[in-house]
Design an enzyme around this catalytic site. Structure first.
Site, mmCIF file in Angstrom:
data_model
loop_
_atom_site.group_PDB
_atom_site.id
_atom_site.type_symbol
_atom_site.label_atom_id
_atom_site.label_comp_id
_atom_site.label_asym_id
_atom_site.label_seq_id
_atom_site.Cartn_x
_atom_site.Cartn_y
_atom_site.Cartn_z
ATOM 1 N N HIS A 282 -11.840 5.692 -5.239
ATOM 2 C CA HIS A 282 -10.877 5.018 -6.116
ATOM 3 C C HIS A 282 -9.639 4.581 -5.328
ATOM 4 C CE1 HIS A 282 -8.246 4.360 -9.670
ATOM 5 N NE2 HIS A 282 -7.330 4.887 -8.874
ATOM 6 N N GLU A 283 -9.077 5.493 -4.529
ATOM 7 C CA GLU A 283 -7.877 5.152 -3.752
ATOM 8 C C GLU A 283 -8.188 4.044 -2.751
ATOM 9 O OE1 GLU A 283 -5.163 6.273 -4.799
ATOM 10 O OE2 GLU A 283 -5.884 7.944 -6.005
ATOM 11 N N HIS A 286 -7.959 0.638 -4.139
ATOM 12 C CA HIS A 286 -6.633 0.003 -4.195
ATOM 13 C C HIS A 286 -6.380 -0.813 -2.930
ATOM 14 C CE1 HIS A 286 -5.082 1.562 -7.938
ATOM 15 N NE2 HIS A 286 -5.360 2.810 -7.609
ATOM 16 N N GLU A 364 -5.747 -0.263 -11.846
ATOM 17 C CA GLU A 364 -6.487 0.996 -11.934
ATOM 18 C C GLU A 364 -7.948 0.746 -12.329
ATOM 19 O OE1 GLU A 364 -5.437 3.721 -10.750
ATOM 20 O OE2 GLU A 364 -3.431 2.913 -10.409
ATOM 21 N N ASP A 368 -11.173 1.656 -10.139
ATOM 22 C CA ASP A 368 -12.267 2.436 -10.730
ATOM 23 C C ASP A 368 -13.610 1.725 -10.519
ATOM 24 O OD1 ASP A 368 -10.734 4.520 -11.540
ATOM 25 O OD2 ASP A 368 -10.803 4.068 -13.691
HETATM 26 ZN ZN ZN Z 1 -5.304 4.469 -8.875
#
Ligand code: ZN
Length: 430
Positions: A282-283, A286, A364, A368
């Site tokens: 997930h990170e 980004h 976000e 995801d």
């Molecule tokens: Zn996040």
């Protein structure tokens, strides 16, 4: 600019923003209290009722604290501006400092004292938050000694970094003519880039330890995932967040060589290898979706507009008078203008909070979706659930409150967007 119109608009913005804040907080309090006695069906097998109730109580306590601190903060704001606090402070320094040490010393003293008084006024709230609120719910690990050490360190940093930057901006304002605001914006942009490089590599390590993973098998897994995502292998750090609090988190930061993903030791203790991979994915999402570059571009574009506006306001007598400070007749007004601008902006900016929150939630969802393509979606939701428990976040929130404030979508919405049915992640235990 008409000073009366500005005074009225400013007062109206403060009043309206406070009313909206209190109304939203009340809605959220009612929602959380109404759902306190039953775990939402989706999480029934996974979250104990006790943890759910603790989250509700903690959320309610924080909302109550938020209402008091908002009311206080806005009262202080009105005291500084419309009630003449800054005019008084300015008058004192103008007669004491300016004649003896000159324009720059007077301006730095004005901003320095303003920041110091503001920090002292806020100190009781910080103390209450750490040693009462967080303590009561068993989250606080900060000792009074560490609290004081942090305070001294951050004050030292503010003086060592903020002071010279402020002096540079004041010098630019005085020396570069009518288009000073473009130069000041350039300095601000440079400062931002520097902060992004030095923040994670130099500043943050002054407050915490950042270390590579100890567990070799897990380290190998994270490195292989990072390699699959095209991310440099040395970018994974564990932060000793437990020094200050039992809350847990993971985040991404930096750019270029300072790029990194940081896991709190508190989170790492709670999740298994699959869940670490899912959160890491997930990170990394980004970064892959360029969210940092997007944010920086947004901040710089916004700052350009703000500096342009300030460039005009500095020349308007009504700007000073309308915010409660008669402009100086003989001395420079630049520091005053900077302070008034910083004070006046937030009540107006409050109304665009939902825009930024919704942009952040979109990011976000993107991260995801990326995580789902590189790791297991159910693991991500299971890890999120642990994060919720560690932070005593409510599992359901008032929908309007979410739309206005939440930088992250609620966990149910994220699970749904990941294509998980309730049964899928509520089912088999981790
Ligand atoms: Zn996040």
């Amino acid at each position: 600019m008409n000073p009366v119109v500005l005074s009225l608009a400013f007062a109206a913005a403060i009043l309206a923003s406070l009313l909206i804040k209190f109304w939203l907080a009340t809605r959220q309090m009612r929602h959380v209290a109404a759902h306190r006695d039953a775990v939402p069906p989706a999480f029934a097998g996974r979250v104990p009722l006790e943890a759910h109730q603790k989250a509700a109580d903690y959320t309610l306590a924080k909302l109550r604290y938020g209402i008091v601190s908002e009311a206080f903060g806005n009262a202080v704001l009105v005291c500084w501006t419309l009630l003449g606090g800054l005019a008084w402070l300015n008058g004192v320094l103008l007669s004491l400092v300016e004649p003896r040490w000159g324009a720059m010393a007077y301006q730095l003293a004005l901003i320095g004292l303003f920041v110091l008084i503001g920090a002292l006024l806020e100190l009781p709230f910080d103390l209450y938050s750490v040693f009462r609120l967080e303590q009561k719910f068993g989250f606080n690990n900060t000792t009074p000694r560490l609290f004081v050490a942090d305070l001294l360190k951050s004050t030292g940093l503010a003086i060592a970094i903020g002071g010279p930057f402020l002096a540079l901006v004041l010098w630019i304002m005085a020396a570069t003519g009518a288009l000073w605001w473009i130069w000041a914006w350039g300095a601000f942009a440079l400062f931002q880039v520097l902060a992004m490089v030095l923040g994670p590599t130099v500043i943050a390590p002054l407050f915490n330890k950042f270390e590579p993973l100890e567990d070799e098998a897990l380290a190998a897994r994270t490195q292989s995932l990072m390699a699959r995502c095209g991310f440099r292998a040395k970018g994974f750090f564990v932060k000793d967040g437990s020094r200050r609090s039992a809350h847990s988190n993971a985040y991404f930061t930096g750019f270029g060589r300072s790029k990194r993903v940081v896991f709190y030791d508190t989170l790492l203790k709670r999740v298994n290898g699959d869940e670490v991979e899912a959160v890491l994915a997930h990170e990394l999402g980004h970064f892959a979706r360029r969210h940092i570059a997007k944010r920086v571009t947004m901040v710089l574009a916004f700052a350009f507009g703000a500096f342009a506006l300030l460039g005009w306001l500095v020349t308007q007598t009504g700007f000073y008078v309308g915010l409660g400070v008669p402009p100086n007749m003989t001395a420079s007004n630049n520091a005053l203008a900077l302070l008034l601008f910083m004070l006046a902006l937030p009540p107006f900016l409050f109304f665009v909070t939902p825009v930024f929150a919704s942009l952040s939630r979109r990011d976000e969802y993107e991260a995801d979706a990326y995580a789902r393509s590189k790791a297991n979606a159910a693991d991500l939701v299971r890890a999120l659930l642990k994060l919720y428990e560690d932070n005593a976040s409510p599992l359901t929130s008032d929908p309007l409150y979410v739309r206005f404030y939440y930088s992250h979508p609620p966990i149910t919405a994220r699970a749904e967007a990941l294509g998980l049915s309730v049964a899928e992640f509520a089912g088999a235990a981790a």
